[in-house]
Design a protein around this motif. Sequence first.
Motif, PDB file in Angstrom:
ATOM      1  N   MET A   1       0.814  -1.180   0.000  1.00  0.00           N
ATOM      2  CA  MET A   1       0.000   0.000   0.000  1.00  0.00           C
ATOM      3  C   MET A   1       0.870   1.262   0.000  1.00  0.00           C
ATOM      4  O   MET A   1       0.562   2.213  -0.687  1.00  0.00           O
ATOM      5  N   ALA A   2       1.945   1.270   0.800  1.00  0.00           N
ATOM      6  CA  ALA A   2       2.810   2.453   0.869  1.00  0.00           C
ATOM      7  C   ALA A   2       3.507   2.694  -0.465  1.00  0.00           C
ATOM      8  O   ALA A   2       3.679   3.846  -0.874  1.00  0.00           O
ATOM      9  N   LYS A   3       3.899   1.610  -1.151  1.00  0.00           N
ATOM     10  CA  LYS A   3       4.538   1.783  -2.465  1.00  0.00           C
ATOM     11  C   LYS A   3       3.562   2.396  -3.455  1.00  0.00           C
ATOM     12  O   LYS A   3       3.937   3.254  -4.254  1.00  0.00           O
ATOM     13  N   LYS A   4       2.308   1.984  -3.391  1.00  0.00           N
ATOM     14  CA  LYS A   4       1.296   2.544  -4.283  1.00  0.00           C
ATOM     15  C   LYS A   4       1.093   4.024  -3.975  1.00  0.00           C
ATOM     16  O   LYS A   4       0.997   4.843  -4.890  1.00  0.00           O
ATOM     17  N   ALA A   5       1.027   4.372  -2.706  1.00  0.00           N
ATOM     18  CA  ALA A   5       0.886   5.784  -2.316  1.00  0.00           C
ATOM     19  C   ALA A   5       2.078   6.595  -2.793  1.00  0.00           C
ATOM     20  O   ALA A   5       1.916   7.713  -3.284  1.00  0.00           O
ATOM     21  N   PRO A  10       4.759  11.051  -5.312  1.00  0.00           N
ATOM     22  CA  PRO A  10       6.127  10.883  -4.801  1.00  0.00           C
ATOM     23  C   PRO A  10       6.627  12.047  -3.946  1.00  0.00           C
ATOM     24  O   PRO A  10       7.679  11.958  -3.329  1.00  0.00           O
ATOM     25  N   LYS A  11       5.865  13.131  -3.866  1.00  0.00           N
ATOM     26  CA  LYS A  11       6.258  14.282  -3.044  1.00  0.00           C
ATOM     27  C   LYS A  11       5.661  14.216  -1.642  1.00  0.00           C
ATOM     28  O   LYS A  11       5.789  15.149  -0.872  1.00  0.00           O
ATOM     29  N   LEU A  12       4.997  13.120  -1.320  1.00  0.00           N
ATOM     30  CA  LEU A  12       4.405  12.912  -0.008  1.00  0.00           C
ATOM     31  C   LEU A  12       5.368  12.064   0.825  1.00  0.00           C
ATOM     32  O   LEU A  12       5.744  10.966   0.419  1.00  0.00           O
ATOM     33  N   ALA A  13       5.775  12.544   1.981  1.00  0.00           N
ATOM     34  CA  ALA A  13       6.814  11.888   2.774  1.00  0.00           C
ATOM     35  C   ALA A  13       6.340  10.667   3.559  1.00  0.00           C
ATOM     36  O   ALA A  13       7.134   9.765   3.831  1.00  0.00           O
ATOM     37  N   MET A  14       5.088  10.605   3.930  1.00  0.00           N
ATOM     38  CA  MET A  14       4.598   9.515   4.772  1.00  0.00           C
ATOM     39  C   MET A  14       4.841   8.125   4.180  1.00  0.00           C
ATOM     40  O   MET A  14       5.228   7.209   4.919  1.00  0.00           O
ATOM     41  N   PRO A  15       4.651   7.897   2.875  1.00  0.00           N
ATOM     42  CA  PRO A  15       4.938   6.554   2.353  1.00  0.00           C
ATOM     43  C   PRO A  15       6.394   6.132   2.545  1.00  0.00           C
ATOM     44  O   PRO A  15       6.662   4.958   2.829  1.00  0.00           O
ATOM     45  N   MET A  21      10.013   2.153   8.002  1.00  0.00           N
ATOM     46  CA  MET A  21       9.666   1.426   9.233  1.00  0.00           C
ATOM     47  C   MET A  21       9.432  -0.054   8.959  1.00  0.00           C
ATOM     48  O   MET A  21       9.843  -0.905   9.747  1.00  0.00           O
ATOM     49  N   SER A  22       8.806  -0.365   7.840  1.00  0.00           N
ATOM     50  CA  SER A  22       8.559  -1.777   7.524  1.00  0.00           C
ATOM     51  C   SER A  22       9.870  -2.527   7.325  1.00  0.00           C
ATOM     52  O   SER A  22       9.990  -3.686   7.718  1.00  0.00           O
ATOM     53  N   LEU A  33      17.323   2.613   5.561  1.00  0.00           N
ATOM     54  CA  LEU A  33      18.045   3.872   5.394  1.00  0.00           C
ATOM     55  C   LEU A  33      17.882   4.413   3.980  1.00  0.00           C
ATOM     56  O   LEU A  33      17.736   5.620   3.782  1.00  0.00           O
ATOM     57  N   GLU A  34      17.868   3.525   3.003  1.00  0.00           N
ATOM     58  CA  GLU A  34      17.699   3.971   1.619  1.00  0.00           C
ATOM     59  C   GLU A  34      16.315   4.587   1.390  1.00  0.00           C
ATOM     60  O   GLU A  34      16.189   5.603   0.702  1.00  0.00           O
ATOM     61  N   PHE A  35      15.275   4.007   1.980  1.00  0.00           N
ATOM     62  CA  PHE A  35      13.937   4.610   1.858  1.00  0.00           C
ATOM     63  C   PHE A  35      13.906   5.970   2.552  1.00  0.00           C
ATOM     64  O   PHE A  35      13.286   6.916   2.048  1.00  0.00           O
ATOM     65  N   ALA A  36      14.557   6.089   3.695  1.00  0.00           N
ATOM     66  CA  ALA A  36      14.614   7.383   4.386  1.00  0.00           C
ATOM     67  C   ALA A  36      15.346   8.412   3.531  1.00  0.00           C
ATOM     68  O   ALA A  36      14.901   9.563   3.413  1.00  0.00           O
ATOM     69  N   ARG A  37      16.432   8.020   2.914  1.00  0.00           N
ATOM     70  CA  ARG A  37      17.178   8.937   2.037  1.00  0.00           C
ATOM     71  C   ARG A  37      16.349   9.344   0.825  1.00  0.00           C
ATOM     72  O   ARG A  37      16.382  10.497   0.405  1.00  0.00           O
ATOM     73  N   GLU A  38      15.618   8.375   0.262  1.00  0.00           N
ATOM     74  CA  GLU A  38      14.761   8.685  -0.876  1.00  0.00           C
ATOM     75  C   GLU A  38      13.699   9.705  -0.476  1.00  0.00           C
ATOM     76  O   GLU A  38      13.405  10.639  -1.225  1.00  0.00           O
ATOM     77  N   GLY A  39      13.132   9.526   0.712  1.00  0.00           N
ATOM     78  CA  GLY A  39      12.167  10.497   1.206  1.00  0.00           C
ATOM     79  C   GLY A  39      12.766  11.888   1.349  1.00  0.00           C
ATOM     80  O   GLY A  39      12.123  12.890   1.025  1.00  0.00           O
TER      81      GLY A  39
END
Length: 89
Positions: A1-5, A10-15, A21-22, A33-39
């Motif tokens: 679901m988060a990937k779809k969001a 892509p400018k929304l940080a919550m996903p 976290m997952s 860490l890579e997802f956090a950096r992407e955000g």
Amino acid sequence: MAKKARDIDPKLAMPYLTLMMSRLIQNNKDEALEFAREGMRKCPSDPYSFRSMSIACNAMGDFGEATNFIGKAIELDPLEPLNYLCQIN
């Protein structure tokens, strides 16, 4: 679901925070860490991006950086109580 969001906006940080976290729950710290950096790259002024980086850095044992990132999250959103909880660790 988060990937779809993330794909929808892509400018929304919550996903990115959710994906990070997952990965931490799965004990995949490098991917987290890579997802956090992407955000951070996609949402550089969103406090959730900074909170995500703080949590990821904390998990990696980089406590100084974790403190810096959560400080920026608090600066951007001083009324969000979860940011202050991140400082406890």
